[in-house]
Design an enzyme around this catalytic site. Structure first.
Site, mmCIF file in Angstrom:
data_model
loop_
_atom_site.group_PDB
_atom_site.id
_atom_site.type_symbol
_atom_site.label_atom_id
_atom_site.label_comp_id
_atom_site.label_asym_id
_atom_site.label_seq_id
_atom_site.Cartn_x
_atom_site.Cartn_y
_atom_site.Cartn_z
ATOM 1 N N ARG A 233 36.385 40.522 41.525
ATOM 2 C CA ARG A 233 35.466 39.429 41.808
ATOM 3 C C ARG A 233 35.655 38.309 40.795
ATOM 4 O O ARG A 233 35.799 38.559 39.596
ATOM 5 C CB ARG A 233 34.007 39.906 41.758
ATOM 6 C CG ARG A 233 33.537 40.654 42.996
ATOM 7 C CD ARG A 233 33.340 39.710 44.166
ATOM 8 N NE ARG A 233 32.966 40.402 45.396
ATOM 9 C CZ ARG A 233 33.844 40.827 46.305
ATOM 10 N NH1 ARG A 233 35.140 40.669 46.106
ATOM 11 N NH2 ARG A 233 33.428 41.398 47.416
ATOM 12 N N GLU A 262 35.187 29.659 44.904
ATOM 13 C CA GLU A 262 36.103 29.809 46.037
ATOM 14 C C GLU A 262 35.581 29.003 47.223
ATOM 15 O O GLU A 262 34.384 29.019 47.486
ATOM 16 C CB GLU A 262 36.243 31.281 46.411
ATOM 17 C CG GLU A 262 36.907 32.113 45.318
ATOM 18 C CD GLU A 262 37.141 33.575 45.721
ATOM 19 O OE1 GLU A 262 36.744 33.955 46.847
ATOM 20 O OE2 GLU A 262 37.710 34.325 44.917
ATOM 21 N N HIS A 283 42.485 34.957 47.234
ATOM 22 C CA HIS A 283 41.601 36.069 47.640
ATOM 23 C C HIS A 283 42.108 36.749 48.916
ATOM 24 O O HIS A 283 41.430 36.798 49.948
ATOM 25 C CB HIS A 283 40.167 35.576 47.848
ATOM 26 C CG HIS A 283 39.147 36.674 47.686
ATOM 27 N ND1 HIS A 283 37.871 36.448 47.273
ATOM 28 C CD2 HIS A 283 39.232 38.009 47.863
ATOM 29 C CE1 HIS A 283 37.202 37.590 47.211
ATOM 30 N NE2 HIS A 283 38.017 38.558 47.566
#
Length: 544
Positions: A233, A262, A283
């Site tokens: 994370r 993000e 990601h």
């Protein structure tokens, strides 16, 4: 007919079972405004989403009929777990579907920074042939520190071990036996662990506890020339501090698939001066065809079961999944709840503090499985004790999700402790304090699966916590039990069982009468007055 609203693009194969369910109406509505979404959930039973839908307090309040929120994927950063728990809304995710995908990306990142594969690729494509520029590091014989030995961390450990790496882990919440079975050495101090590792990979959720856990201060403990990988994370690592450590050559390389913001448009790690040391991806940890299908299938399957009242898995905001526990663990869970109920009946005033103590091998086997940010991290037996304590005061709507949150709201301090088992193999004890009183009890479950209360306020006693129980304290002198028996008999109340606890030299005793029926209030007053009891409480433990 249950109505299920789908707000984002989900893999079609994963939704197949939902569309085929005879008692479910699946409604697909994408790209709704906030106002449209709040209106759409008003008569919805369940919501299926990914990370793009903010399931906050306002949305949960709008969904008056909402029973389940299902997140396709792992992270639930977009869901207010506290608000969902208070409303009794189950939050599901699919943590296992992308385990292999995330594991394989982590291993790919380790290879990439150890051998500088992306940099070598870019160099060759730009027309260079500079083999000497890409001197790498072999993995065999190197130490790997895994921070967070959950599903993905364990899977990484297995693969890294096959490469000949020495594996350490830092995870204060796992059962030590898990690390031992994986052949992983568990370290109790993060800084000490960081100082030993050639490679560090992070596999923890983003919580208050883990936010910026790798920061300028902790980076000073890292072994010079180590490599840092974060596929967990964004926010676990202070990106600015990491970039500084790379520039100062304290870190030899870093690989990040996740980012503080993000979509990531800028970051200290994107500095052109660091491109020879850094590998970054957008990601993509769960981005495989197999993983996307699997996470959808898992969450849909459990959503259908949850709505149908069948046993399900992966409830993020439940402190325990009862259907996954052993029979003995479930019996102790029931015992904990009943002990909480007894304590609530004995201490009528505001409870300020509860301590749950566990002793014996059974409690060493149970793992805490709360992978996301919730305001508590309690053992299942503690949550069950709180449920019992609070449902007596607040009503049967108190559930395992809401009990810890309600305890915090009501100013109840919650503590857990471990003790050494003595008389019994496994013992659960609770101590409840108010401003003016302290009450404690201990209980066990026999080998035959029978629940027993074996101690009350340091008095040894033995009774079954079931049905109607008259619990009282009296002066230890002849005639007390006879008076109570006579009074109960006069009013047609039958005594099913009797248990007495005495303590030499105290002049006092504690007794428990199991009754076939309740006692009218006026009879209770008469018993306490005529039998000269110090205190007496009628407790209803009928049913679950």
């Amino acid at each position: 007919m249950f109505k299920v609203l789908i707000t984002e693009h989900i893999h079609e194969d994963g939704l197949k079972e939902l569309y085929e369910a005879p008692d479910i109406e699946a409604i697909l509505r994408l790209n709704m405004s906030r106002e449209e979404l709040c209106d759409a959930v008003k008569d919805i039973d369940a919501l299926i989403t990914r990370s793009g839908t903010a399931v906050d307090k306002k949305l949960l309040e709008a969904g008056k009929k909402l029973k389940v929120v299902a997140r396709v994927g792992v992270g639930v950063d977009n869901i207010d777990l506290g608000a969902a728990s208070k409303r009794g809304v189950i939050v599901l995710n699919s943590p296992t579907g992308n385990t292999l995908a995330a594991t394989e990306l982590t291993m790919g990142m380790i290879f990439s920074i150890a051998r500088k594969i992306p940099q070598a690729n870019n160099s060759l494509l730009s027309g260079e042939w500079r083999r000497e520029k890409f001197l790498g590091t072999q993995l065999y014989g190197k130490t790997l520190l895994i921070v967070g030995l959950g599903r993905i961390g364990s899977s990484v450990a297995t693969r890294a071990k096959a490469l000949g790496m020495e594996i350490f882990c830092y995870d204060p919440y796992i059962n030590p036996k898990k690390a031992e079975n994986l052949g992983v050495k568990r370290l109790g101090d993060l800084r000490g662990a960081l100082s030993l590792a050639d490679f560090i990979t992070l596999h923890v959720p983003l919580t208050h506890e883990t936010r910026n856990m790798i920061n300028e201060d902790t980076l000073k403990s890292i072994k010079r020339g180590a490599y840092l990988i974060n596929c967990a994370r964004g926010g676990i690592v202070d990106e600015g501090a990491c970039a500084k450590a790379l520039k100062e050559d304290r870190l030899a390389g870093a690989a990040f698939d996740v980012h503080v913001v993000e979509p990531a448009k800028e970051s200290p790690l994107f500095d052109p001066a660091l491109r020879e040391k850094v590998v970054v991806t957008p990601h993509i940890g769960a981005n495989t065809k197999e993983a996307q299908r699997a996470v959808a299938e898992i969450v849909v399957k459990n959503l259908i079961k949850a709505l149908s009242g069948e046993p399900y898995e992966n409830a993020v905001n439940l402190p325990y999944m009862e259907n996954k526990m052993t029979l003995q663990e479930r019996e102790f869970l029931s015992l904990a709840r009943r002990m909480g109920m007894i304590a609530a009946c004995v201490i009528k005033e505001h409870v300020e503090e509860i301590t749950v103590a566990m002793a014996g091998p059974l409690f060493e086997e149970v793992e805490i499985s709360l992978p996301f940010e919730v305001p508590y991290r309690y053992m299942p037996f503690t949550a069950a004790s709180l449920k019992g304590l609070l449902e007596v005061r607040l009503g049967p709507e108190v559930n395992a999700m809401s009990a810890p949150l309600l305890a915090k709201e009501h100013g109840i301090s919650v503590f857990e402790s471990r003790r050494e088992a003595r008389t019994y193999k496994n013992v659960l004890a609770i101590e409840v304090k108010s401003q003016n009183k302290t009450f404690s009890m201990a209980g066990t479950v026999t080998e035959e699966g029978k629940k027993r209360i074996v101690g009350v306020d340091d008095y040894e006693i033995d009774f079954v916590p079931d049905g109607w129980v008259l619990l009282f304290s009296n002066h230890d002198r002849p005639g007390v039990i006879g008076k109570i028996g006579t009074l109960l008999g006069d009013y047609g109340v039958n005594i099913a069982n009797f248990a007495l606890g005495r303590k030499n030299g105290s002049g006092l005793a504690i007794a428990a009468l199991q009754l076939d029926s309740s006692i009218p209030k006026e009879v209770m007053k008469k018993i306490q007055r005529d039998a000269d009891l110090i205190w007496a409480h009628l407790i209803n433990l009928k049913g679950e």
